[in-house]
Design a protein around this motif. Structure first.
Motif, mmCIF file in Angstrom:
data_model
loop_
_atom_site.group_PDB
_atom_site.id
_atom_site.type_symbol
_atom_site.label_atom_id
_atom_site.label_comp_id
_atom_site.label_asym_id
_atom_site.label_seq_id
_atom_site.Cartn_x
_atom_site.Cartn_y
_atom_site.Cartn_z
ATOM 1 N N PHE A 24 37.489 50.162 38.778
ATOM 2 C CA PHE A 24 38.033 49.009 38.892
ATOM 3 C C PHE A 24 38.643 48.538 37.448
ATOM 4 O O PHE A 24 37.853 48.221 36.678
ATOM 5 C CB PHE A 24 37.075 47.906 39.503
ATOM 6 N N VAL A 25 39.800 48.029 37.337
ATOM 7 C CA VAL A 25 40.428 47.690 36.195
ATOM 8 C C VAL A 25 41.262 46.442 36.234
ATOM 9 O O VAL A 25 41.882 46.069 37.308
ATOM 10 C CB VAL A 25 41.480 48.900 35.634
ATOM 11 N N THR A 26 41.189 45.194 35.374
ATOM 12 C CA THR A 26 41.743 44.212 35.185
ATOM 13 C C THR A 26 42.660 44.246 33.841
ATOM 14 O O THR A 26 41.966 44.395 33.046
ATOM 15 C CB THR A 26 40.927 43.118 35.347
ATOM 16 N N VAL A 27 43.834 43.876 34.065
ATOM 17 C CA VAL A 27 44.631 43.834 32.721
ATOM 18 C C VAL A 27 45.379 42.550 32.625
ATOM 19 O O VAL A 27 46.078 42.071 33.367
ATOM 20 C CB VAL A 27 45.671 44.824 32.813
ATOM 21 N N PRO A 28 44.878 41.753 31.657
ATOM 22 C CA PRO A 28 45.554 40.205 31.359
ATOM 23 C C PRO A 28 47.091 40.539 30.989
ATOM 24 O O PRO A 28 47.347 41.417 30.350
ATOM 25 C CB PRO A 28 44.717 39.683 30.531
ATOM 26 N N ARG A 29 47.998 39.608 31.538
ATOM 27 C CA ARG A 29 49.162 39.563 31.207
ATOM 28 C C ARG A 29 49.732 38.276 30.502
ATOM 29 O O ARG A 29 49.288 37.254 30.547
ATOM 30 C CB ARG A 29 50.153 39.743 32.442
ATOM 31 N N ARG A 30 50.792 38.588 29.500
ATOM 32 C CA ARG A 30 51.235 37.183 28.728
ATOM 33 C C ARG A 30 52.791 37.214 29.115
ATOM 34 O O ARG A 30 53.145 36.158 28.663
ATOM 35 C CB ARG A 30 50.933 37.477 27.352
ATOM 36 N N ASP B 198 27.896 47.344 49.390
ATOM 37 C CA ASP B 198 29.278 47.891 50.082
ATOM 38 C C ASP B 198 30.297 47.503 48.962
ATOM 39 O O ASP B 198 30.468 46.880 48.262
ATOM 40 C CB ASP B 198 29.283 47.014 51.502
ATOM 41 N N LEU B 199 31.618 48.206 49.599
ATOM 42 C CA LEU B 199 32.556 48.253 48.543
ATOM 43 C C LEU B 199 33.289 47.044 48.294
ATOM 44 O O LEU B 199 33.610 46.659 47.411
ATOM 45 C CB LEU B 199 33.554 49.301 49.192
ATOM 46 N N ALA B 200 33.230 46.225 49.569
ATOM 47 C CA ALA B 200 33.920 44.992 49.520
ATOM 48 C C ALA B 200 33.325 43.918 48.727
ATOM 49 O O ALA B 200 34.092 43.076 47.779
ATOM 50 C CB ALA B 200 34.301 44.199 50.850
ATOM 51 N N THR B 201 32.049 43.713 48.764
ATOM 52 C CA THR B 201 31.062 43.094 47.883
ATOM 53 C C THR B 201 31.281 43.367 46.427
ATOM 54 O O THR B 201 31.373 42.537 45.663
ATOM 55 C CB THR B 201 29.612 42.939 48.370
ATOM 56 N N THR B 202 31.220 44.682 46.288
ATOM 57 C CA THR B 202 31.042 45.158 45.019
ATOM 58 C C THR B 202 32.536 44.809 44.145
ATOM 59 O O THR B 202 32.569 44.324 43.141
ATOM 60 C CB THR B 202 31.053 46.718 44.876
ATOM 61 N N MET B 203 33.517 44.971 44.880
ATOM 62 C CA MET B 203 34.942 44.880 44.133
ATOM 63 C C MET B 203 35.049 43.187 44.116
ATOM 64 O O MET B 203 35.800 42.846 43.026
ATOM 65 C CB MET B 203 36.046 45.335 45.258
ATOM 66 N N GLU B 204 34.661 42.564 44.944
ATOM 67 C CA GLU B 204 34.763 41.018 44.655
ATOM 68 C C GLU B 204 33.894 40.466 43.387
ATOM 69 O O GLU B 204 34.387 39.663 42.584
ATOM 70 C CB GLU B 204 34.373 40.248 45.868
ATOM 71 N N ARG B 205 32.691 41.270 43.404
ATOM 72 C CA ARG B 205 31.914 40.657 42.229
ATOM 73 C C ARG B 205 32.414 41.308 40.782
ATOM 74 O O ARG B 205 32.543 40.505 39.829
ATOM 75 C CB ARG B 205 30.416 41.455 42.442
ATOM 76 N N LEU B 206 33.007 42.277 40.844
ATOM 77 C CA LEU B 206 33.822 42.836 39.514
ATOM 78 C C LEU B 206 35.098 42.085 39.213
ATOM 79 O O LEU B 206 35.139 41.814 38.070
ATOM 80 C CB LEU B 206 33.990 44.502 39.883
ATOM 81 N N TRP C 90 42.879 32.655 43.881
ATOM 82 C CA TRP C 90 42.093 33.448 44.064
ATOM 83 C C TRP C 90 41.870 34.311 45.175
ATOM 84 O O TRP C 90 41.895 33.834 46.122
ATOM 85 C CB TRP C 90 40.641 32.828 43.748
ATOM 86 N N LEU C 91 41.814 35.780 44.847
ATOM 87 C CA LEU C 91 41.449 36.614 46.112
ATOM 88 C C LEU C 91 40.123 36.338 46.623
ATOM 89 O O LEU C 91 39.345 36.072 45.845
ATOM 90 C CB LEU C 91 41.687 38.029 45.528
ATOM 91 N N ALA C 92 40.309 36.164 47.993
ATOM 92 C CA ALA C 92 39.248 35.580 48.757
ATOM 93 C C ALA C 92 38.173 36.969 49.344
ATOM 94 O O ALA C 92 38.727 37.938 49.195
ATOM 95 C CB ALA C 92 39.704 34.751 49.891
ATOM 96 N N PRO C 93 36.819 36.464 49.848
ATOM 97 C CA PRO C 93 36.266 37.697 50.230
ATOM 98 C C PRO C 93 37.033 38.463 51.605
ATOM 99 O O PRO C 93 36.811 39.536 51.504
ATOM 100 C CB PRO C 93 34.933 36.899 51.054
ATOM 101 N N GLU C 94 37.893 37.780 52.334
ATOM 102 C CA GLU C 94 38.474 38.476 53.360
ATOM 103 C C GLU C 94 39.689 39.318 52.971
ATOM 104 O O GLU C 94 39.769 40.447 53.465
ATOM 105 C CB GLU C 94 39.238 37.619 54.397
ATOM 106 N N ASP C 95 39.762 39.092 51.565
ATOM 107 C CA ASP C 95 41.143 40.109 50.886
ATOM 108 C C ASP C 95 40.359 41.204 50.439
ATOM 109 O O ASP C 95 40.966 42.332 50.706
ATOM 110 C CB ASP C 95 41.707 39.520 49.729
#
Length: 311
Positions: A242-248, A202-210, A125-130
């Protein structure tokens, strides 16, 4: 040169914190380190040819002319190139837990890597510090921030790193930018896309939530319930969305795909099947094969002739 002039140029003093770095100083540091690293042989741009393929659907398909040392076999290497990184490529520390450096094999000048200083898994998992480090970078460097979650998603290294492809002046950042920017865009593969322009906080919190919301909605797990994501995925992030693409799977017809493939940038090599090229290089079919089919409702909205606009 005085100490004040040296700091302004950003040529010799490495960055220690993003708090004191604006976009101008970051650009100066990237240019200075890149020029020196290229002269020293530490920076190795990949020589490519642009192919004109009838089924590229507006994507930029390039043929690699010379395989880089260890290409596509890097994940089998026991050495970690990020512990420590090549100091000739390092721009400096980036906050309390990351290092910012140039990609040794850049797609274009200024191609950046954001690497954890401690060994962290690319598949975790990407962490808050990431997200704090990523947001600070995106706020100072316009471009495409992207992430490959593991081998199936096109990552060649198991050590955690995000990448940023900078925007070149007066040009789209990537070939499918106009297509993805459309609020009504429809895609022939499954993904989640959320506008960042309408978000609050803030952007970091928003990106982590998304990030957590999108992975959960795609069936890739929950940080509260799973030790790591329950599948491979790519992230594509700009200041707009912000886009997430699942991979198979990692490749199709010998075409290896990472996050940039879903931005319209495809690299073919000597491992790409000649039949795929001879048939016109069907990029959309390749991405559907390595990604995931969309939900039935969305699939019915995609006409067979749909192609993204040529940029």
């Amino acid at each position: 040169m005085s100490k004040k002039e040296d700091t302004r140029a950003g040529e010799t003093s490495p960055m220690q914190s993003w708090v004191d770095v604006d976009s101008q100083r970051l650009d100066a540091r990237v240019q200075a380190v890149g020029t020196a690293a290229l002269a020293q042989g530490a920076l190795c741009p990949m020589p490519t040819d642009l192919l004109n393929l009838p089924k590229a659907a507006g994507a930029e398909v390039r043929r690699l002319l010379q395989r880089r040392p260890g290409a596509f076999d890097e994940r089998r290497n026991r050495t970690n190139p990020f512990l420590p990184p090549d100091q000739r490529l390092v721009l400096g520390t980036w906050g309390p837990s990351h290092t910012l450096l140039l990609n040794k094999y850049p797609i274009r000048p200024g191609h950046l890597l954001l690497v954890t200083r401690a060994e962290q898994p690319q598949s975790g998992w990407l962490a808050p510090e990431d997200w704090q480090a990523a947001a600070a970078l995106l706020e100072r460097q316009d471009g495409l921030l992207f992430f490959n979650s593991g081998p199936v998603a096109g990552a060649s290294q198991p050590h955690r790193h995000l990448q940023l492809l900078p925007r070149l002046p007066g040009r789209p950042c990537f070939p499918w930018e106009a297509w993805i920017n459309r609020p009504d865009a429809v895609y022939p593969w499954r993904l989640r896309k959320t506008s960042l322009l309408k978000q609050y906080g803030d952007l970091a919190t928003t990106m982590e939530r998304l990030y957590r919301q999108q992975l959960a909605s795609l069936g890739l797990g929950s940080v509260k319930e799973h030790r790591q994501p329950q599948g491979a995925y790519n992230l594509l992030i700009t200041s707009d969305w912000f886009v997430t693409v699942p991979r198979r799977r990692e490749e199709h017809q010998g075409v290896n795909v990472n996050a940039l493939g879903f931005a319209g940038m495809v690299l073919v090599t000597d491992r790409t099947r000649p039949a795929w090229l001879a048939a016109g290089g069907d990029v959309l079919s390749t991405l559907r094969a390595v990604g995931d089919v969309p939900e039935g409702r969305l699939r019915q909205q995609v006409p067979g002739s749909v192609v993204p606009p040529v940029c």
